[in-house]
Design a protein around this motif. Sequence first.
Motif: not given
Length: 94
Positions: A42-43, A45
């Motif tokens: 979800k974050e 990278c």
Amino acid sequence: MQITLTKLGQVYLPNYIRKELNLEPGDNIYIFVDNKAIILAKEACEKENQCILSNRGTLHIPVEIRRICKITSAMKFNAILNIEDRIIVLSKSD
């Protein structure tokens, strides 16, 4: 758990995984390859592609990732939920 890639290059994320990672329809999901495994996060990278989680819990795996990993339709993956890093790791099932 096993997840199967559809003919359209999509995978379905079960509800309990979506709840565990707090994924909602319309969320951007970042996809990258790490040692021939596909990582969904979800974050943001490094070196990521992104897709949007559908209302039905499906994600479209981009063609370039399927080519890199030599993924064909109906291929099965082992899905590992890493709650600490808040990622899902998809590795080819034997």
